[in-house]
Write a protein that holds these residues in place. Structure first.
Motif, PDB file in Angstrom:
ATOM      1  N   ILE A  42       0.603  -1.111   0.335  1.00 29.32           N
ATOM      2  CA  ILE A  42      -0.053   0.279   0.088  1.00 29.32           C
ATOM      3  C   ILE A  42       1.179   1.198  -0.077  1.00 29.32           C
ATOM      4  CG2 ILE A  42       0.295   0.345   2.586  1.00 29.32           C
ATOM      5  CD1 ILE A  42      -2.894   0.686   0.106  1.00 29.32           C
ATOM      6  N   GLU A  43       2.323   0.820   0.098  1.00 34.80           N
ATOM      7  CA  GLU A  43       2.800   1.909   0.342  1.00 34.80           C
ATOM      8  C   GLU A  43       3.598   2.340  -0.759  1.00 34.80           C
ATOM      9  OE1 GLU A  43       6.263   1.731   2.983  1.00 34.80           O
ATOM     10  OE2 GLU A  43       4.932   2.003   4.914  1.00 34.80           O
ATOM     11  N   THR A  44       3.606   2.032  -2.295  1.00 35.89           N
ATOM     12  CA  THR A  44       3.420   1.934  -3.081  1.00 35.89           C
ATOM     13  C   THR A  44       2.459   2.043  -3.871  1.00 35.89           C
ATOM     14  OG1 THR A  44       5.081  -0.544  -3.589  1.00 35.89           O
ATOM     15  CG2 THR A  44       6.065   1.610  -2.688  1.00 35.89           C
ATOM     16  N   ALA A  45       1.422   1.290  -4.112  1.00 35.77           N
ATOM     17  CA  ALA A  45       0.147   0.766  -5.175  1.00 35.77           C
ATOM     18  C   ALA A  45      -0.095   2.001  -5.420  1.00 35.77           C
ATOM     19  CB  ALA A  45      -0.144  -0.263  -4.101  1.00 35.77           C
ATOM     20  N   THR A  46      -0.355   2.042  -6.859  1.00 40.88           N
ATOM     21  CA  THR A  46      -1.176   2.710  -7.514  1.00 40.88           C
ATOM     22  C   THR A  46      -2.647   2.228  -7.591  1.00 40.88           C
ATOM     23  OG1 THR A  46      -0.742   1.514 -10.022  1.00 40.88           O
ATOM     24  CG2 THR A  46       0.590   3.535  -9.092  1.00 40.88           C
ATOM     25  N   PRO A  47      -3.711   3.209  -7.895  1.00 33.62           N
ATOM     26  CA  PRO A  47      -4.894   2.369  -7.530  1.00 33.62           C
ATOM     27  C   PRO A  47      -5.332   1.398  -8.477  1.00 33.62           C
ATOM     28  CG  PRO A  47      -5.241   5.025  -7.889  1.00 33.62           C
ATOM     29  CD  PRO A  47      -3.472   5.212  -7.758  1.00 33.62           C
ATOM     30  N   ASP A  49      -3.001  -0.583  -9.643  1.00 36.36           N
ATOM     31  CA  ASP A  49      -3.205  -2.186  -8.629  1.00 36.36           C
ATOM     32  C   ASP A  49      -3.659  -2.605  -8.284  1.00 36.36           C
ATOM     33  OD1 ASP A  49      -0.385  -1.858  -9.865  1.00 36.36           O
ATOM     34  OD2 ASP A  49       1.169  -0.813  -7.963  1.00 36.36           O
TER      35      ASP A  49
ATOM     36  N   PRO B 127      -1.957 -10.567  -8.796  1.00 38.15           N
ATOM     37  CA  PRO B 127      -3.039  -9.969  -7.348  1.00 38.15           C
ATOM     38  C   PRO B 127      -1.849  -8.278  -7.339  1.00 38.15           C
ATOM     39  CG  PRO B 127      -2.407 -11.582  -6.062  1.00 38.15           C
ATOM     40  CD  PRO B 127      -1.609 -11.917  -7.778  1.00 38.15           C
ATOM     41  N   ASN B 128      -0.802  -8.932  -7.327  1.00 38.08           N
ATOM     42  CA  ASN B 128       0.303  -7.271  -6.606  1.00 38.08           C
ATOM     43  C   ASN B 128       0.386  -6.399  -7.533  1.00 38.08           C
ATOM     44  OD1 ASN B 128       0.781  -9.809  -5.335  1.00 38.08           O
ATOM     45  ND2 ASN B 128       1.309  -9.372  -3.998  1.00 38.08           N
ATOM     46  N   GLY B 129       0.759  -7.988  -8.986  1.00 37.27           N
ATOM     47  CA  GLY B 129       0.971  -5.790  -9.743  1.00 37.27           C
ATOM     48  C   GLY B 129       1.826  -5.110  -9.474  1.00 37.27           C
ATOM     49  N   PHE B 408      -4.779  -3.534  10.054  1.00 41.43           N
ATOM     50  CA  PHE B 408      -4.886  -2.757   8.888  1.00 41.43           C
ATOM     51  C   PHE B 408      -5.232  -2.525   7.233  1.00 41.43           C
ATOM     52  CE2 PHE B 408      -1.351  -2.275   5.026  1.00 41.43           C
ATOM     53  CZ  PHE B 408      -0.928  -0.752   5.462  1.00 41.43           C
ATOM     54  N   ASN B 412      -7.170   1.064   5.530  1.00 38.41           N
ATOM     55  CA  ASN B 412      -7.275   0.771   4.694  1.00 38.41           C
ATOM     56  C   ASN B 412      -8.783   1.353   3.657  1.00 38.41           C
ATOM     57  OD1 ASN B 412      -4.138   1.347   3.856  1.00 38.41           O
ATOM     58  ND2 ASN B 412      -3.818  -0.616   4.575  1.00 38.41           N
ATOM     59  N   GLY B 426       2.301   5.539   6.873  1.00 40.66           N
ATOM     60  CA  GLY B 426       3.618   5.556   6.361  1.00 40.66           C
ATOM     61  C   GLY B 426       4.058   5.786   4.795  1.00 40.66           C
ATOM     62  N   ALA B 427       5.072   5.345   4.132  1.00 37.51           N
ATOM     63  CA  ALA B 427       5.440   5.587   3.080  1.00 37.51           C
ATOM     64  C   ALA B 427       7.268   5.139   3.305  1.00 37.51           C
ATOM     65  CB  ALA B 427       5.132   6.963   2.139  1.00 37.51           C
ATOM     66  N   SER B 428       7.290   4.511   2.132  1.00 36.33           N
ATOM     67  CA  SER B 428       8.783   3.768   1.175  1.00 36.33           C
ATOM     68  C   SER B 428       9.070   4.326   0.073  1.00 36.33           C
ATOM     69  CB  SER B 428       8.842   2.769   2.274  1.00 36.33           C
ATOM     70  OG  SER B 428       7.524   1.742   1.326  1.00 36.33           O
ATOM     71  N   ALA B 451      -1.530   9.055  -5.887  1.00 37.47           N
ATOM     72  CA  ALA B 451      -1.730   7.695  -5.502  1.00 37.47           C
ATOM     73  C   ALA B 451      -2.296   7.351  -4.003  1.00 37.47           C
ATOM     74  CB  ALA B 451      -0.786   6.360  -6.236  1.00 37.47           C
ATOM     75  N   LEU B 452      -1.072   8.434  -3.353  1.00 34.99           N
ATOM     76  CA  LEU B 452      -1.498   8.177  -1.907  1.00 34.99           C
ATOM     77  C   LEU B 452      -2.133   8.979  -0.877  1.00 34.99           C
ATOM     78  CD1 LEU B 452       1.805   6.042  -0.698  1.00 34.99           C
ATOM     79  CD2 LEU B 452       0.056   5.152  -1.372  1.00 34.99           C
TER      80      LEU B 452
END
Lengths: 325, 532, 291
Positions: A42-47, A49, B127-129, B408, B412, B426-428, B451-452
């Motif tokens: 979720i920290e890097t995913a785009t909508p 994804d 699913p993750n892509g 979590f 979300n 959090g972001a990385s 996106a975030l």
């Protein structure tokens, strides 16, 4: 014939239970949240994804459709693929089973003889200080919440003394295609504390039953008769008392064994023992629905089967069981 | 092994043979060059393109390699590619390393990279892509000769090498088609070029590796590497303390002191990541935001002064020193100061409750207000506790906080459906610009920004500066432009940076040194044995 | 019922344990009731908590001017206050849920016995369903489905516990319906509601009442377990269970006080309830075997 109709009734009831469980579990997990968020980063995913993941897991379908698809594949023995581990869910549950099984079996192997012995002792010395102490201790033991008992075992057995490891499974040996901790010294070492945590409440429970049974049997006419006949106390104990109190004890062992599988949820999480209970809690937290459903179904089946087995045992061994209870 | 052969060692060896045999039964053999690691990263799959999570990439980086590496300073270093350059605005050329062999003995060529790119882009539907987004700018990849890779892009993609630093190169199998994830998980040995070969694994439990004797780089230090996946921090610590493993990652800060007492060595580093509070600055009213009597009020976070006041009333030192026990760095920007793209002018400030309260009063809230502060529970170290510590801080300026922690995924789900007014997040990422791009840039589907940006923050001046910085090729100029853009956006306080978590690793006597990486990877390559 | 109690009391002199455990239990209840008065700190009020004094060992003097007799937790909450306020939540949750579960279970059980036929079948099928699974599992599924919150916990506990009462009440009521006074009541054409309310229910209550203390003890342990698993009370309103759970992560570093003392309180509370319950049961239902 009565046995067959009883068995059929049992089977119907079990099916009903499974259907109800699966429906509640399915809708329950669905209503908590969207597992997609545990699968994409979720920290890097785009909508996109997230959308792609939703479609890939079939979560874009309406819930009733998802349920029907699920039931359809379960009929074929397939609980779906774990969202997190990408393994068949049932296979995942089965791979964690030996860890739970050996824990529960070991705990019962300790609890049954210890509980029976203590209970016999208390029952034969009814009213003495020993009896009262045992009775009181059993209340205390049954009052210990299992998670706190586990934590105190860690505090005393691992942190303060350093005698035992505080968690994990230790070394395993491979037999029959599965890993077993009982077969290595290191594994036994790791089992000690979680086994105690599971065994202590059961020792208390079995002791109380054994005590009550002993008191009842000893007050019966035939025991008095035996004693009057001059049979040795040892013979009375082994030939008469023990067989007569075994019925309720076997019952409770059967029922508690199923209970252990469920209570392993707590004990396994604390000792990070990689068994079915820990898998269930982890999967609930990760919303890994296929695994949650497979685990719940498995525990229910085991529980129902144990209940049936206990009843069967009664019917076969105890002629009185056909009388109205 | 060589010095084991001298007579002295042989003597001790034979003397302890019986002991060793007994020990084998007890704990399994510990060979001189075996490294046993307890990791929190559960390896879920052997498919290197399945999920873009440290959980997978950290362990798989032993087996597979990337064209480009990010070193401990987050600078790009040659990996399987020895050099790269942009031949035009829409084309990159990579020169590949010679004499590299896959574990099955086949030579590594540019065609394998083409296969890798196609597998991720055209075949996998995981699913993750997660990896697909790194390749979105790529129009075509080709191999004019075995050691040259040419990539055509749609438009200018100045940070393509950075994007490729996340992609593991797989070996093109015989025949047509692509390897499926199921094939790889089923134990068809994963075939990479990395310093360690795959031995065996149990999903979510363990991974065993042996040294790749034909590795192109420096000879790997350990003959075998065993990862034990222990997700419970307490159990991981216990395993390290008991000497069951040589190294353990993600050590809880509170356990550091007692581990040091037992002679365990500890390394730590500020992670290239940020944990922050984010405000919803768009909607007119917000769920859970009321005056003290419980009456709904207009969204106070639209006013930058309110956000500023709350930032001033946030005691980051308590979070970093008490809740993270010193293993967190109070934050004022995206990455820890010093890393590329950070600004030296942004420093975390000590709380100033009096000024904050005055600022809040001038913003129209002399009596404060009530707010629900949401966050995940158990996702990040100290997340739930942070919410409560912030509630203690904000109470001082009259803002009554009700902390609400959720699992979590629930968090979300609720955040996505707009249930929150202000939340902990959090972001990385690989670089500062990637986080700025996703977290603070205005949402724009075309540019792929925001996106975030769940708070729907918009700042045109910042958007412009970020876009300009992103068009500059990697280097000091780009970093300066990113730092400037960060200063501009932080002055507006769309988020309150809280802290940079530390990665903490502990290791026992058999490990001589361990080099921490800000991306948080745990690998055997970072560990060196004690030199004899 | 009164006669029953008197008879029981006449036959057995009160054991000292009853008075002792009774006194302990009464103290627990009293402490819970007057917690806001006696607790040095309100652990739910962020203004009264000093974050910098987190994880203080027992005996530290805090900025609030009072002694942290049993130390503070990882956020600076006074453990004594956490225990007192936690007792309130544990008792409130368990007593409420046990009472409602008993009410629902009794009504369902007696109705099943009186009406028979499909009412009996439907209710008893449901009861069988539930009793064929461990209560911890039912509570777990319920709380997962319902979501977090104190009210949800109570609901989850009711769902997990009503079936036990129902089965007991049904079996007692069934034996009552066979007694002669029931025939008399039916002959007198008393209204159904009157028969159930005035005759069946009161006579079934006594055995069910003996079940309540045990079930309260179970409920406390269940609530604590759910909170321990992170599925229970909100994080800023710690119950005994969640305080113990928060302490688990500090256990290994030697900060034992966070989980030890609240755990002792939890254990003492459940043990005293169980002891009192056992004595109560011996008095109310002398035929029952101690289990």
């Amino acid at each position: 014939m009565a046995l067959i109709s009883a068995a059929l009734g049992r089977l119907g009831q079990a099916l009903l239970l499974l259907i109800a469980m699966s429906l509640i579990g399915f809708i329950g997990i669905h209503s908590i949240g969207n597992p997609v968020f545990n699968i994409v980063n979720i920290e890097t995913a785009t909508p996109e994804d997230i959308q792609r993941a939703t479609v890939a897991l079939g979560l874009d379908q309406p819930i009733w459709r998802q349920y029907l698809l699920f039931v359809g594949s379960v009929v074929h023995g397939n609980f779906g693929t774990s969202y997190i581990y990408h393994l068949p869910a049932l296979q995942l549950v089965m791979s964690k089973l030996p860890a739970t099984l050996e824990l529960a079996c070991m705990a019962m192997l300790i609890a049954a003889p210890a509980g029976t012995g203590v209970g016999l002792l208390a029952g034969r010395r009814k009213g003495t200080r020993l009896d009262r102490t045992i009775l009181k201790s059993s209340v205390f033991a049954l009052s210990l919440p299992s998670f706190w008992l586990s934590m105190m075992l860690i505090l005393i057995g691992a942190i303060l003394t350093g005698w035992f490891p505080s968690g994990g499974r230790g070394a395993t040996a491979r037999v029959m295609g599965q890993e077993w901790s009982v077969l290595t010294l290191d594994g036994l070492w790791h089992m000690a504390l979680p086994v105690l945590a599971l065994a202590i409440p059961n020792i208390a429970l079995i002791a109380r039953l054994a005590r009550a049974g002993t008191i009842e049997v000893e007050s019966l006419d035939f025991t008095r008769f035996c004693r009057a006949k001059g049979l040795s106390p040892r013979r009375i104990l082994l030939r008469h008392t023990l067989p007569n109190i075994s019925m309720p004890i076997v019952t409770i062992i059967g029922l508690q064994f199923g209970g252990m599988l469920a209570f392993a949820v707590v004990v396994e999480s604390i000792f990070s023992w990689p068994g079915v209970g820990k898998l269930l809690i982890d999967s609930i937290q990760l919303l890994d629905r296929p695994v949650v459903m497979a685990t719940l179904t498995f525990i229910s089946v085991v529980f129902v089967a144990l209940n049936a087995f206990v009843d069967l045992f009664h019917a076969v061994l105890d002629p009185r069981v056909r009388l109205p209870s | 092994m060589m010095n084991l052969r001298n007579s002295l060692h042989r003597l001790t060896l034979s003397a302890s043979l019986i002991l060793l045999a007994m020990w084998t039964v007890l704990a399994g053999p510990v060979r001189a060059q075996e490294l046993r690691i307890a990791t929190s990263y559960k390896l879920m799959t052997l498919d290197p393109h399945y999920a873009n999570l440290n959980e997978n990439t950290s362990l798989l980086s032993h087996i597979y390699e990337r064209l480009v590496y990010q070193d401990e300073r987050l600078d790009l270093k040659p990996g399987l590619a020895v050099s790269w350059r942009a031949t035009s605005d829409t084309q990159w050329e990579f020169k590949l390393r010679e004499n590299v062999r896959f574990h099955d003995g086949a030579a590594f060529t540019a065609d394998d990279v083409v296969y890798t790119i196609e597998r991720i882009r055209d075949f996998l539907n995981t699913p993750n892509g997660g990896f697909r987004s790194y390749l979105t700018g790529i129009k075509a990849a080709s191999a004019p000769d075995p050691l040259t890779l040419v990539i055509d892009t749609d438009g200018n993609v100045p940070n393509l090498p950075l994007a490729l630093s996340s992609i593991f190169v797989m070996h093109r199998p015989e025949g047509e088609g692509f390897q499926t994830t199921e094939d790889l998980n089923a134990g068809n040995p994963p075939d990479g070029t990395g310093p360690y070969r795959f031995e065996n694994w149990r999903s979510g439990e363990m991974l065993k590796l042996t040294r790749n004797e034909d590795y192109w780089g420096r000879k790997p230090a350990w003959s075998t590497v065993t990862f034990r996946i222990i997700e419970n921090p307490a159990a991981r610590v216990a395993a390290l303390a008991a000497g069951d493993v040589d190294l353990a990652d993600t050590i809880p800060a509170r356990d550091v002191a007692s581990l040091k007492q037992r002679g365990v060595k500890i390394e730590n580093i500020s992670a290239a990541r940020i944990n922050f509070l984010q405000f919803d600055v768009e909607r007119d009213t917000l769920p859970g935001v009321t005056d003290k009597s419980g009456k709904q009020i207009p969204n106070p976070f639209k006013n930058p002064a309110v956000r500023r006041a709350l930032a001033m009333a946030t005691d980051r030192a308590i979070l970093a020193d008490k809740i993270l026990a010193g293993y967190g760095t109070a934050a004022a920007q995206i990455f820890p100061a010093g890393l590329p793209g950070t600004s030296a002018n942004l420093r975390p400030e000590a709380p100033s409750y009096k000024e904050a309260k005055e600022l809040l009063a001038t913003a129209g809230f002399p009596n404060g207000f009530k707010v629900v502060l949401a966050g995940p529970a158990g996702r990040y170290p100290g997340d739930g506790e942070s919410l409560q510590a912030i509630a203690q801080s904000w109470a001082r300026i009259g803002v009554a906080v009700q902390p609400a922690a959720f699992p979590f995924s629930v968090f979300n789900t609720k955040r996505a459906s707009g249930d929150f007014a202000v939340w902990y997040g959090g972001a990385s990422g690989e670089a500062v610009d990637i986080i700025l791009h996703a977290l603070l840039a205005s949402s724009n589907a075309e540019r792929g920004t925001g996106a975030l940006n769940f708070g729907h923050y918009r700042n045109q001046a910042f958007d412009g500066m970020l876009a300009k910085a992103e068009s500059i090729a990697d280097g000091p100029e780009r970093n300066k432009a990113l730092a400037d853009a960060t200063e501009v956006v932080m002055a507006d306080q769309p988020i309150i940076p809280l802290y940079h978590l530390h990665h903490i690793v502990g290791f026992g006597s058999r490990v001589g040194s361990y080099v921490m990486h800000p991306r948080g990877w745990t690998t055997a390559m970072q560990a060196l044995p004690v030199t004899e | 019922m009164k006669a029953l109690i008197l008879r029981a009391l006449n036959r057995r002199p009160p054991l000292p344990a009853l008075t002792l455990s009774g006194i302990i239990l009464a103290t627990f209840v009293l402490m819970a009731l007057i917690a806001p008065v006696v607790a040095p700190q309100n652990p739910y009020d962020p203004l009264q908590i000093y974050g910098w004094e987190a994880s203080s060992p027992p005996g530290t003097r805090g900025s609030g001017g009072y002694l942290y007799l049993l130390g503070t937790d990882g956020l600076g909450r006074d453990i004594v206050s956490c225990i007192l306020y936690g007792l309130r939540i544990s008792l409130m949750v368990s007593v409420t849920s046990a009472a409602i579960a008993a009410l629902i279970g009794l009504t369902a059980g007696v109705s099943a016995a009186y009406f028979g036929r499909w009412v009996d079948i439907v209710i008893m099928r449901l009861v069988d369903l539930q009793l064929s699974l461990p209560t911890i599992l039912i509570a777990l599924i319920a709380i997962v489905t319902l979501g977090p919150g104190i009210d949800r916990i109570i609901l989850a506990l009711i769902i997990a516990q009503w079936a036990g009462y129902a089965r007991l009440a049904r079996s007692v009521a069934l034996s009552e319906t066979n007694k002669s006074y029931m025939d008399a009541a039916l002959l007198m054409r008393l209204p159904t509601s009157r028969i159930i309310l005035r005759h069946l229910l009161p006579n079934s209550i006594a055995p069910a009442v003996t079940l309540i203390p045990i079930e309260i003890g179970h409920a406390i342990a269940l609530e604590a377990t759910l909170s321990f698993l992170g599925l229970g009370v909100p994080i800023d309103k710690p119950s005994l269970g969640s305080t113990v759970a928060n302490g688990f992560q500090y256990l290994l570093t030697g900060q034992y006080w966070i989980s030890l003392f609240p755990g002792l309180a939890l254990f003492g509370l459940i043990a005293s309830i169980n002891l009192v319950g056992e004595h109560l049961r011996r008095r109310l239902d002398p035929r029952s075997r101690p289990i």
